[in-house]
Design a protein around this motif. Structure first.
Motif, PDB file in Angstrom:
ATOM      1  N   GLN A 237      -9.690  14.251   3.661  1.00  0.00           N
ATOM      2  CA  GLN A 237      -9.413  12.809   3.745  1.00  0.00           C
ATOM      3  C   GLN A 237      -7.914  12.547   3.845  1.00  0.00           C
ATOM      4  O   GLN A 237      -7.322  11.959   2.933  1.00  0.00           O
ATOM      5  CB  GLN A 237      -9.946  12.091   2.499  1.00  0.00           C
ATOM      6  N   PRO A 238      -7.279  12.984   4.940  1.00  0.00           N
ATOM      7  CA  PRO A 238      -5.809  12.892   5.027  1.00  0.00           C
ATOM      8  C   PRO A 238      -5.268  11.474   4.886  1.00  0.00           C
ATOM      9  O   PRO A 238      -4.203  11.273   4.318  1.00  0.00           O
ATOM     10  CB  PRO A 238      -5.498  13.461   6.412  1.00  0.00           C
ATOM     11  N   ARG A 239      -6.010  10.473   5.316  1.00  0.00           N
ATOM     12  CA  ARG A 239      -5.541   9.097   5.273  1.00  0.00           C
ATOM     13  C   ARG A 239      -5.391   8.583   3.841  1.00  0.00           C
ATOM     14  O   ARG A 239      -4.674   7.646   3.569  1.00  0.00           O
ATOM     15  CB  ARG A 239      -6.506   8.231   6.094  1.00  0.00           C
ATOM     16  N   ARG A 240      -6.107   9.239   2.931  1.00  0.00           N
ATOM     17  CA  ARG A 240      -6.155   8.744   1.568  1.00  0.00           C
ATOM     18  C   ARG A 240      -4.897   9.058   0.757  1.00  0.00           C
ATOM     19  O   ARG A 240      -4.685   8.481  -0.302  1.00  0.00           O
ATOM     20  CB  ARG A 240      -7.386   9.370   0.891  1.00  0.00           C
TER      21      ARG A 240
ATOM     22  N   LEU B 136       3.100  12.039   5.367  1.00  0.00           N
ATOM     23  CA  LEU B 136       1.769  11.478   5.560  1.00  0.00           C
ATOM     24  C   LEU B 136       0.864  12.544   6.165  1.00  0.00           C
ATOM     25  O   LEU B 136       1.017  12.871   7.341  1.00  0.00           O
ATOM     26  CB  LEU B 136       1.810  10.309   6.539  1.00  0.00           C
ATOM     27  N   PRO B 137      -0.075  13.067   5.392  1.00  0.00           N
ATOM     28  CA  PRO B 137      -0.990  14.072   5.933  1.00  0.00           C
ATOM     29  C   PRO B 137      -1.774  13.561   7.149  1.00  0.00           C
ATOM     30  O   PRO B 137      -2.348  14.342   7.897  1.00  0.00           O
ATOM     31  CB  PRO B 137      -1.944  14.361   4.764  1.00  0.00           C
ATOM     32  N   PHE B 138      -1.776  12.257   7.339  1.00  0.00           N
ATOM     33  CA  PHE B 138      -2.389  11.631   8.514  1.00  0.00           C
ATOM     34  C   PHE B 138      -1.797  12.213   9.802  1.00  0.00           C
ATOM     35  O   PHE B 138      -2.482  12.385  10.805  1.00  0.00           O
ATOM     36  CB  PHE B 138      -2.133  10.129   8.420  1.00  0.00           C
ATOM     37  N   TYR B 139      -0.490  12.512   9.776  1.00  0.00           N
ATOM     38  CA  TYR B 139       0.155  13.151  10.923  1.00  0.00           C
ATOM     39  C   TYR B 139       0.032  14.665  10.793  1.00  0.00           C
ATOM     40  O   TYR B 139       0.301  15.214   9.723  1.00  0.00           O
ATOM     41  CB  TYR B 139       1.639  12.770  10.987  1.00  0.00           C
TER      42      TYR B 139
ATOM     43  N   VAL C  26      -3.464   6.532  -2.138  1.00  0.00           N
ATOM     44  CA  VAL C  26      -2.910   5.265  -1.651  1.00  0.00           C
ATOM     45  C   VAL C  26      -3.610   4.039  -2.225  1.00  0.00           C
ATOM     46  O   VAL C  26      -3.056   2.950  -2.244  1.00  0.00           O
ATOM     47  CB  VAL C  26      -2.893   5.153  -0.100  1.00  0.00           C
ATOM     48  N   ALA C  27      -4.848   4.224  -2.686  1.00  0.00           N
ATOM     49  CA  ALA C  27      -5.590   3.055  -3.173  1.00  0.00           C
ATOM     50  C   ALA C  27      -5.312   2.726  -4.640  1.00  0.00           C
ATOM     51  O   ALA C  27      -5.738   1.702  -5.131  1.00  0.00           O
ATOM     52  CB  ALA C  27      -7.088   3.289  -2.972  1.00  0.00           C
TER      53      ALA C  27
ATOM     54  N   ASP D   8       0.852  -1.166   0.000  1.00  0.00           N
ATOM     55  CA  ASP D   8       0.000   0.000   0.000  1.00  0.00           C
ATOM     56  C   ASP D   8       0.911   1.247   0.000  1.00  0.00           C
ATOM     57  O   ASP D   8       1.942   1.260   0.649  1.00  0.00           O
ATOM     58  CB  ASP D   8      -0.788  -0.118   1.316  1.00  0.00           C
ATOM     59  N   LYS D   9       0.505   2.287  -0.714  1.00  0.00           N
ATOM     60  CA  LYS D   9       1.325   3.501  -0.745  1.00  0.00           C
ATOM     61  C   LYS D   9       1.450   4.149   0.635  1.00  0.00           C
ATOM     62  O   LYS D   9       2.408   4.874   0.906  1.00  0.00           O
ATOM     63  CB  LYS D   9       0.750   4.498  -1.745  1.00  0.00           C
ATOM     64  N   GLY D  10       0.479   3.921   1.505  1.00  0.00           N
ATOM     65  CA  GLY D  10       0.560   4.461   2.864  1.00  0.00           C
ATOM     66  C   GLY D  10       1.591   3.706   3.689  1.00  0.00           C
ATOM     67  O   GLY D  10       2.371   4.296   4.442  1.00  0.00           O
TER      68      GLY D  10
END
Lengths: 437, 252
Positions: free
Chosen positions: A362-365, A311-314, A333-334, A283-285
């Motif tokens: 949608q930061p996780r994406r 990672l925009p997740f952080y 990432v998908a 996965d790209k993440g």
């Protein structure tokens, strides 16, 4: 190399006769295309290759350990090295594989690791492909043809022989297999890599089968011969993605899979190459975490670098990404195969704001990367030599040992402004010469 | 409490079919609160049945019938003992995340937030009640592959949809929830409900009935949502139409 270059038209006409092509779907239509070959080989010195080799083996070992951990004890999640989110909301994570151990503990038997050679002379990993990486047949067959067309090229240059790829595959299959024959499972001739499936079956001595030729009886898998006899199957090198492999547990509409093959796998009576469930690790993440995995599982410093990734997740990374978005690449990432890659520099203001809002909502994406300025390689365009961006897919085979094939697929972009080199995006390829010095 | 059950399902094909492979979840789930006392399964035209557990711990039965046949009958019966316990059970974190059929949007998450307070049990009850009011029971409006977001938007569905919407709303609050398929006393078809994890173990809730008193419920299979634990899957060669009759009886 000169004699090879003067004969490049003859090489391409041989390729045509061999049927070296790949299929692409465009606007809902299936087209088979020749994968254009460029005669100027990429050379990698023996010394440089050694470093690449060590780095690739290290990376693939860590990825295999990660897969084993994620579907088992989940230590890396419990120790907060990889956040849960990136594992359990990944499309590639298969609950089916929870608690499963594949034969001999190998998950990623064939890993296709994509790298680029930066202008700073550093190699950067762009992507790990641990599901069914394709493309190894192209350089193999190109070498076979160029060797015939210009044998002196290979007499006068110390180039590592690449003809052992099928042997590496075969050794790996023999190592992980259970009782029975070796099979390559293909979705059929309309698949974009069908040429490769048949080529490897021939070279490894495995049976080329479609889902219709295989069936499950009890907890064993069998191959039906043309004469109606049944043969026990011990290993399946499948060229069908996880979701189509078994209509009884995955996509129930699949007609190309084998019903209940996953029960045979679960009972430990067949090896599946590559193991189902690997999507959670390429996965790209998850890519962002691979250097951390290397430290975590192997207690070593990563030899090869990732492209600088955020990672925009952080929150900290998100702030940086939003402030510097114009010069970054954003990847969904998908998506795979060069789809879902956005170079923000080139976007209109309207599109740019749209992407910016998506990163916020949608930061996780998404992952964001610095644009790595990677080296160009010379290619022929008509009679002219021009410079184009190129990457390298290295093939790492994990069986009893983890080995890197001394060759690889060098793909280049035909478009002078493009950084995307995937064959499905219309690029070409070259041979990769690993020098024996 | 001891519960006895009998289940009979008959599929009839308009023409004979062959190479029929199937995978069934018809043997009750076994764990510390549901003990399987006895179980028997019979499948017409099939003398070898293979059993395995899936990754959720569900019992699966699979086999194949290669010869031509025009019907498929599965008869099961057995006894389970449902025990009172509040022993800690392991929580797999996958029940906190979206899954193929349990997804949500901001609107659903906002409704969930409005039901939430510091008392988790009360929050779950409010969500159960909300879902029960929000979704109208209506067969034929949704299908087995309808996700929670679609069911929520159209506002009707069957037990599977009630459970999916409830699970999604809970997960949007980071409360672990999972899907249960099973048999219920008084119902002749299979049912679906929800389990919610708090205070160290799983608690059952039935959003279709707006109830947390699940007496007479036999758990067959669990999963993140219905797509993880279909009660039966089959594939065969033959271009036919199929009719299915199911009858389930549960008694104390």
């Amino acid at each position: 190399m000169d004699s090879l270059i003067t004969q490049r038209d003859s090489v391409n006409s041989w390729m045509f006769r061999y049927g070296v092509r790949f299929g692409i779907y465009k606007n809902g239509e299936f087209k088979e295309q020749i994968f254009p070959f460029d005669a100027i080989a990429r050379k990698i010195s023996g010394r440089e290759w050694q470093r690449l080799e060590r780095g690739l083996i290290q990376r693939v070992k860590a990825l295999n350990l990660f897969l084993n951990d994620i579907y088992g004890d989940k230590k890396i999640v419990k120790d907060n090295v990889v956040p849960e989110d990136f594992v359990y909301s990944s499309k590639g994570y298969l609950p089916f594989c929870e608690g499963l151990t594949p034969p001999k503990n190998v998950w990623s038997h064939i890993s296709g690791i994509d790298l680029v050679h930066g202008k700073d002379d550093e190699w950067y990993i762009l992507e790990d492909n641990l599901r069914i990486p394709s493309g190894a047949s192209y350089p193999l067959i190109a070498r076979e043809i160029t060797r015939n067309v210009s044998p002196e090229t290979f007499e006068n240059n110390a180039i590592c022989d690449n003809r052992n790829y099928a042997q590496l595959l075969k050794n790996m299959m023999e190592y992980v297999k259970k009782d029975g024959i070796n099979v390559i499972l293909t979705p059929g001739r309309y698949n974009s890599a069908y040429f490769e499936h048949s080529y490897f079956a021939e070279k490894t001595g495995a049976i080329l089968a479609t889902g219709q030729d295989l069936y499950v009886e009890g907890d064993k898998l069998y191959y039906k011969t043309i004469g109606g006899e049944k043969q026990l199957v011990g290993v399946v090198y499948r060229r069908i993605s996880d979701e189509y492999l078994d209509p009884m547990v995955f996509n129930s509409d699949s007609l190309i899979g084998v019903p209940n093959i996953m029960q045979v796998y679960k009972a430990g009576n067949v090896a599946i190459v590559n193991a189902p469930g690997n999507g959670v690790a390429d996965d790209k993440g998850i890519y962002y975490f691979v250097p951390k995995m290397i430290k975590y599982y192997l207690n070593e410093e990563p030899i090869l670098k990732n492209a600088p990734t955020y990672l925009p997740f952080y929150e900290d990374d998100k702030k940086y990404v939003l402030e510097n978005l114009r010069r970054l690449v954003i990847k969904d990432v998908a998506e795979a195969g060069g789809y879902g890659v956005i170079f923000c520099e080139k976007l209109s203001d309207e599109k740019f704001n749209e992407i910016k809002n998506l990163v916020i909502s949608q930061p996780r994406r998404w992952i964001a990367q610095e644009v790595v300025d990677f080296k160009e390689l010379p290619i022929f365009e008509g009679d002219r030599i021009v410079e184009r961006k190129a990457d390298l897919r290295a093939y790492v085979i994990s069986g009893e040992d983890t080995v890197v094939w001394k060759c690889g697929l060098t793909r280049f972009s035909r478009n002078p402004d493009s950084f995307i080199v995937n064959s499905s995006q219309g690029g070409g390829f070259k041979d990769t010469w690993v020098m024996d010095n | 409490m001891i519960l006895e059950f009998e289940q009979k399902s008959v599929s009839r094909f308009s023409q004979p079919v062959k190479n029929h492979a199937f995978l069934l979840r018809c043997k009750p789930y076994e764990n510390i609160i549901q003990r399987l006392v006895s179980f028997n399964a019979e499948i017409s035209g099939c003398n070898m049945i293979f059993a395995q557990k899936d990754s959720f711990g569900n019992n699966v039965i699979f086999s194949n019938i290669n010869d031509y046949h025009d019907s498929f009958t599965l008869k099961t019966s057995g006894k389970v003992e449902v025990l009172e316990t509040n022993k800690d059970t392991f929580l797999n974190p996958i029940f906190c995340y979206p899954s193929p059929l349990c997804i949500w949007d901001n609107e659903m998450a906002d409704f969930a937030l409005k039901c939430s307070n510091s008392n988790i049990e009360d929050t779950v009850k409010k969500i159960c009640n909300f879902v029960n009011n929000r979704i109208k029971y209506k067969t034929g409006t949704t299908c087995v592959s309808t996700n929670s977001l679609d069911a929520f938007t159209i506002g009707c569905g069957v037990c599977q949809d009630y459970s999916h919407v409830m699970i999604s709303m809970l997960r949007s609050l980071k409360i672990p929830a999972r899907y249960v398929a099973g048999y219920v006393k008084g119902l002749t078809v299979s049912h679906a409900w929800t389990e919610v994890y708090y205070d160290g173990f799983w608690h059952g809730f039935d959003a279709t009935e707006n109830s947390s008193q699940l007496d007479g419920y036999i758990k067959i299979a669990i999963g993140r949502d219905a797509s993880d634990c279909p009660l039966n899957r089959g594939i065969f060669v033959g271009n036919v139409s199929e009719t299915v009759e199911i009858e389930i009886k549960v008694k104390e």
